[in-house]
Design an enzyme around this catalytic site. Structure first.
Site, PDB file in Angstrom:
ATOM      1  CE1 TYR A 105      -3.597  -2.340   5.752  1.00 15.65           C
ATOM      2  CE2 TYR A 105      -3.395   0.004   5.233  1.00 15.65           C
ATOM      3  CZ  TYR A 105      -3.491  -1.318   4.819  1.00 15.65           C
ATOM      4  OH  TYR A 105      -3.464  -1.626   3.476  1.00 15.65           O
TER       5      TYR A 105
ATOM      6  CE  LYS B  27      -0.393  -4.355   3.036  1.00 10.57           C
ATOM      7  NZ  LYS B  27      -0.828  -5.652   2.435  1.00 10.57           N
TER       8      LYS B  27
ATOM      9  CB  THR C 129      -0.918   0.022   1.242  1.00  8.73           C
ATOM     10  OG1 THR C 129      -1.530   1.311   1.356  1.00  8.73           O
ATOM     11  CG2 THR C 129      -0.163  -0.250   2.538  1.00  8.73           C
ATOM     12  CG  ASP C 130      -1.068   4.973  -1.129  1.00  9.82           C
ATOM     13  OD1 ASP C 130      -1.651   4.327  -0.230  1.00  9.82           O
ATOM     14  OD2 ASP C 130      -1.624   5.900  -1.747  1.00  9.82           O
ATOM     15  CD  GLU C 131      -3.408   3.814   4.343  1.00 12.32           C
ATOM     16  OE1 GLU C 131      -3.187   3.623   5.540  1.00 12.32           O
ATOM     17  OE2 GLU C 131      -4.557   3.885   3.864  1.00 12.32           O
TER      18      GLU C 131
HETATM   19  P1  NAD Z   1     -10.208  -6.865   2.259  1.00  8.09           P
HETATM   20  O1  NAD Z   1     -10.195  -6.511   3.706  1.00  8.09           O
HETATM   21  O2  NAD Z   1     -11.415  -6.589   1.443  1.00  8.09           O
HETATM   22  O3  NAD Z   1      -9.882  -8.429   2.080  1.00  8.09           O
HETATM   23  C1  NAD Z   1      -8.901  -9.090   2.828  1.00  8.09           C
HETATM   24  C2  NAD Z   1      -9.075 -10.600   2.612  1.00  8.09           C
HETATM   25  O4  NAD Z   1      -8.051 -11.281   3.373  1.00  8.09           O
HETATM   26  C3  NAD Z   1     -10.419 -11.140   3.107  1.00  8.09           C
HETATM   27  O5  NAD Z   1     -10.982 -12.016   2.160  1.00  8.09           O
HETATM   28  C4  NAD Z   1     -10.053 -11.897   4.385  1.00  8.09           C
HETATM   29  O6  NAD Z   1     -10.930 -12.990   4.675  1.00  8.09           O
HETATM   30  C5  NAD Z   1      -8.634 -12.363   4.069  1.00  8.09           C
HETATM   31  N1  NAD Z   1      -7.865 -12.618   5.285  1.00  8.09           N
HETATM   32  C6  NAD Z   1      -7.709 -11.789   6.351  1.00  8.09           C
HETATM   33  N2  NAD Z   1      -6.973 -12.402   7.302  1.00  8.09           N
HETATM   34  C7  NAD Z   1      -6.644 -13.621   6.821  1.00  8.09           C
HETATM   35  C8  NAD Z   1      -5.892 -14.718   7.336  1.00  8.09           C
HETATM   36  N3  NAD Z   1      -5.341 -14.678   8.563  1.00  8.09           N
HETATM   37  N4  NAD Z   1      -5.734 -15.824   6.572  1.00  8.09           N
HETATM   38  C9  NAD Z   1      -6.300 -15.892   5.335  1.00  8.09           C
HETATM   39  N5  NAD Z   1      -7.048 -14.890   4.808  1.00  8.09           N
HETATM   40  C10 NAD Z   1      -7.206 -13.778   5.549  1.00  8.09           C
HETATM   41  O7  NAD Z   1      -8.919  -6.155   1.663  1.00  8.09           O
HETATM   42  P2  NAD Z   1      -8.693  -5.418   0.265  1.00  8.09           P
HETATM   43  O8  NAD Z   1      -9.167  -4.032   0.356  1.00  8.09           O
HETATM   44  O9  NAD Z   1      -9.153  -6.317  -0.825  1.00  8.09           O
HETATM   45  O10 NAD Z   1      -7.093  -5.372   0.263  1.00  8.09           O
HETATM   46  C11 NAD Z   1      -6.340  -6.480  -0.216  1.00  8.09           C
HETATM   47  C12 NAD Z   1      -4.856  -6.160  -0.092  1.00  8.09           C
HETATM   48  O11 NAD Z   1      -4.545  -5.003  -0.838  1.00  8.09           O
HETATM   49  C13 NAD Z   1      -4.403  -5.876   1.338  1.00  8.09           C
HETATM   50  O12 NAD Z   1      -3.138  -6.472   1.511  1.00  8.09           O
HETATM   51  C14 NAD Z   1      -4.294  -4.349   1.404  1.00  8.09           C
HETATM   52  O13 NAD Z   1      -3.313  -3.967   2.318  1.00  8.09           O
HETATM   53  C15 NAD Z   1      -3.892  -4.027  -0.024  1.00  8.09           C
HETATM   54  N6  NAD Z   1      -4.315  -2.716  -0.538  1.00  8.09           N
HETATM   55  C16 NAD Z   1      -5.609  -2.320  -0.473  1.00  8.09           C
HETATM   56  C17 NAD Z   1      -5.989  -1.096  -1.033  1.00  8.09           C
HETATM   57  C18 NAD Z   1      -7.430  -0.624  -0.987  1.00  8.09           C
HETATM   58  O14 NAD Z   1      -7.698   0.512  -1.374  1.00  8.09           O
HETATM   59  N7  NAD Z   1      -8.378  -1.443  -0.563  1.00  8.09           N
HETATM   60  C19 NAD Z   1      -5.037  -0.292  -1.647  1.00  8.09           C
HETATM   61  C20 NAD Z   1      -3.702  -0.726  -1.690  1.00  8.09           C
HETATM   62  C21 NAD Z   1      -3.356  -1.947  -1.148  1.00  8.09           C
HETATM   63  O1  DAU Z   2      -4.142   4.086   0.240  1.00  8.15           O
HETATM   64  C1  DAU Z   2      -4.394   2.720   0.221  1.00  8.15           C
HETATM   65  C2  DAU Z   2      -5.252   2.340   1.417  1.00  8.15           C
HETATM   66  O2  DAU Z   2      -6.556   2.848   1.168  1.00  8.15           O
HETATM   67  C3  DAU Z   2      -5.293   0.840   1.661  1.00  8.15           C
HETATM   68  O3  DAU Z   2      -4.004   0.397   1.993  1.00  8.15           O
HETATM   69  C4  DAU Z   2      -6.280   0.496   2.777  1.00  8.15           C
HETATM   70  O4  DAU Z   2      -6.387  -0.914   2.910  1.00  8.15           O
HETATM   71  C5  DAU Z   2      -7.635   1.060   2.407  1.00  8.15           C
HETATM   72  O5  DAU Z   2      -8.568   0.806   3.443  1.00  8.15           O
HETATM   73  C6  DAU Z   2      -7.541   2.568   2.147  1.00  8.15           C
HETATM   74  O6  DAU Z   2      -7.244   3.284   3.373  1.00  8.15           O
HETATM   75  P1  DAU Z   2      -7.982   4.664   3.750  1.00  8.15           P
HETATM   76  O7  DAU Z   2      -7.913   4.828   5.199  1.00  8.15           O
HETATM   77  O8  DAU Z   2      -7.508   5.770   2.882  1.00  8.15           O
HETATM   78  O9  DAU Z   2      -9.493   4.281   3.249  1.00  8.15           O
HETATM   79  P2  DAU Z   2     -10.939   4.515   3.913  1.00  8.15           P
HETATM   80  O10 DAU Z   2     -11.933   4.113   2.895  1.00  8.15           O
HETATM   81  O11 DAU Z   2     -11.031   3.907   5.268  1.00  8.15           O
HETATM   82  O12 DAU Z   2     -10.987   6.091   4.096  1.00  8.15           O
HETATM   83  C7  DAU Z   2     -10.804   6.970   3.002  1.00  8.15           C
HETATM   84  C8  DAU Z   2     -10.838   8.391   3.542  1.00  8.15           C
HETATM   85  O13 DAU Z   2     -12.168   8.667   3.988  1.00  8.15           O
HETATM   86  C9  DAU Z   2      -9.940   8.619   4.736  1.00  8.15           C
HETATM   87  O14 DAU Z   2      -9.388   9.925   4.655  1.00  8.15           O
HETATM   88  C10 DAU Z   2     -10.866   8.523   5.933  1.00  8.15           C
HETATM   89  C11 DAU Z   2     -12.188   9.016   5.382  1.00  8.15           C
HETATM   90  N1  DAU Z   2     -13.401   8.420   5.966  1.00  8.15           N
HETATM   91  C12 DAU Z   2     -13.482   7.054   6.017  1.00  8.15           C
HETATM   92  C13 DAU Z   2     -14.600   6.446   6.543  1.00  8.15           C
HETATM   93  C14 DAU Z   2     -14.692   4.933   6.627  1.00  8.15           C
HETATM   94  C15 DAU Z   2     -14.440   9.222   6.398  1.00  8.15           C
HETATM   95  O15 DAU Z   2     -14.369  10.460   6.323  1.00  8.15           O
HETATM   96  N2  DAU Z   2     -15.559   8.610   6.907  1.00  8.15           N
HETATM   97  C16 DAU Z   2     -15.679   7.260   7.020  1.00  8.15           C
HETATM   98  O16 DAU Z   2     -16.710   6.773   7.531  1.00  8.15           O
END
Ligand code: NAD
Ligand code: DAU
Length: 339
Positions: free
Chosen positions: A153, A157, A125-127
């Site tokens: 988190y 990562k 992740t970019d975070e």
């Molecule tokens: P998500 O939370 O929707 O899905 C996570 C999945 O992992 C789920 O299916 C869960 O059951 C599985 N999981 C969790 N713990 C586990 C364990 N102990 N053993 C086996 N499976 C397990 O997540 P997402 O948003 O699809 O993100 C997927 C990946 O991409 C993550 O590694 C996250 O850090 C990364 N990522 C997400 C975003 C985003 O915007 N969502 C952006 C950049 C990177």
């Molecule tokens: O940048 C990549 C990341 O993006 C991933 O690594 C994470 O897994 C993914 O969850 C996401 O993280 P963020 O914290 O940026 O996403 P989230 O959707 O939780 O929140 C997006 C923005 O919106 C953040 O600035 C917080 C704000 N927010 C979020 C929620 C859930 C609100 O204002 N209200 C809300 O209820």
């Protein structure tokens, strides 16, 4: 090619499995997922009907189980999505993030090392770079920046990324890492900002915006992320990190207003609530490395992607309504309970 996908029942993992089946129908796909609160097998309903698709319900923190599955299936590539992924939950309970994101990743790396997996791809992740100030729009995340995570988190990562690079240098495991910005699209769990706002707006419930809503994220349509990972596992250099982003920076408040407009709901639903602790201000990705080396570019414009995402949530109400009522948890029992 045989690809083992961890976390394939989650948001991006499920989209990646669908993407791969379409783009490379000859490849074999194996999914390993523990189906935690955010893993939903209903997202893979079609895939589960395919006898060539294998699903293992397993915890990546169980080293023996990981070794058994990798040894039995002998994948060419592991694409590692499985994680605890929600920042707010990491502030409530950091420990599970350390367990899943660090120990789980190390177990998979150990199995990749033992069975000579040709490529281990870490979905990062970019975070991990921390955040950027709002008043410096000229600054972007590049791959050579030091890691400076803000939340439990992103710290977990970052730890996982370091382990991936250590297994490369110390043991010669062939690895790659993508660090992507915020994704949006179908099958995203409705705790994340975009699906949560859509679900609340449809129910005429308040839309909780943290702080003043001025935090900026760089939004990327999930298929563009899946295509980037696909390119990296096939053509990316060994041991390399690639940033992936949309050059689509938006303030949270502007996204929330746009969702309300698309759904024809009033802005009076917006409710400003206490800010997230340690809330990162701005994320912005420089993705020139992956563009230059692999020819990747985002293809979906935000205005189109957000419309089709909203449309998907309207057309698939039962998918997310069951999550909200908790009913989706019964699905695994119904599907597999008596097998
Ligand atoms: P998500 O939370 O929707 O899905 C996570 C999945 O992992 C789920 O299916 C869960 O059951 C599985 N999981 C969790 N713990 C586990 C364990 N102990 N053993 C086996 N499976 C397990 O997540 P997402 O948003 O699809 O993100 C997927 C990946 O991409 C993550 O590694 C996250 O850090 C990364 N990522 C997400 C975003 C985003 O915007 N969502 C952006 C950049 C990177
Ligand atoms: O940048 C990549 C990341 O993006 C991933 O690594 C994470 O897994 C993914 O969850 C996401 O993280 P963020 O914290 O940026 O996403 P989230 O959707 O939780 O929140 C997006 C923005 O919106 C953040 O600035 C917080 C704000 N927010 C979020 C929620 C859930 C609100 O204002 N209200 C809300 O209820």
């Amino acid at each position: 090619m045989k690809i083992l996908v961890t976390g394939g029942a989650g948001f991006i993992g499920a989209n990646f499995i669908k993407y791969e089946r379409k783009a490379h129908p000859q490849d074999e796909l194996i999914c390993v997922d523990e189906l935690t609160y955010c893993g939903n097998l209903e997202s893979l309903e079609e895939e589960l009907k395919d006898p060539a698709f294998k699903f293992f319900k397993a915890d990546i923190c169980d080293a023996g189980e990981v070794e058994r599955i990798v040894g039995e299936t002998r994948p060419d590539v592991i694409v590692h999505f499985a994680a605890e992924s929600h920042v707010d939950r990491s502030i409530e309970d950091p420990q599970i993030f350390v367990r899943t994101n660090i120990i789980g990743t190390q177990n998979l790396l150990e199995a990749a090392r033992k069975f000579d997996v040709a490529r281990f791809h870490q979905v990062g992740t970019d975070e991990v770079y921390g955040d950027l100030p709002l008043d410096r729009p000229d600054l972007f995340f590049t791959e050579d920046l030091p890691l400076k995570p803000s939340s439990p988190y992103s710290a977990s990562k970052a730890g996982a990324d370091f382990l991936v690079l250590a297994y490369h240098r110390t043991f010669g495991v062939n690895v790659s890492i993508s660090r992507c910005s915020n994704n949006y699209g179908p099958y995203q769990f409705p705790e994340k900002m975009i699906p949560l706002m859509i679900a609340n707006a449809l129910a005429d419930k308040p839309l909780p915006v943290y702080g003043e809503g001025i935090n900026v994220r760089d939004w990327l349509y999930v298929d563009d992320h899946c295509r980037a990972i696909d390119m990296i596992i096939r053509n990316g250099a060994d041991g390399c990190v690639y940033n992936v982003g949309g050059h689509n920076e938006m303030r949270n408040i502007d996204i929330v207003k746009l969702i309300l407009k698309e759904l024809d709901k009033p802005e009076s639903l917006i409710t400003f609530v206490t800010d997230r602790k340690g809330h990162d201000m701005r994320y912005a990705i420089d993705s020139s490395k992956i563009t230059g080396e692999l020819g990747w570019k985002p293809e979906t414009m935000f205005k189109d992607g957000i419309r089709s995402t909203i449309r998907w949530y309207l057309d698939n109400r039962s998918w997310w309504e069951k999550i909200i009522t908790g009913e989706y948890k019964d699905y695994y029992e119904r599907m597999y309970g008596n097998r």
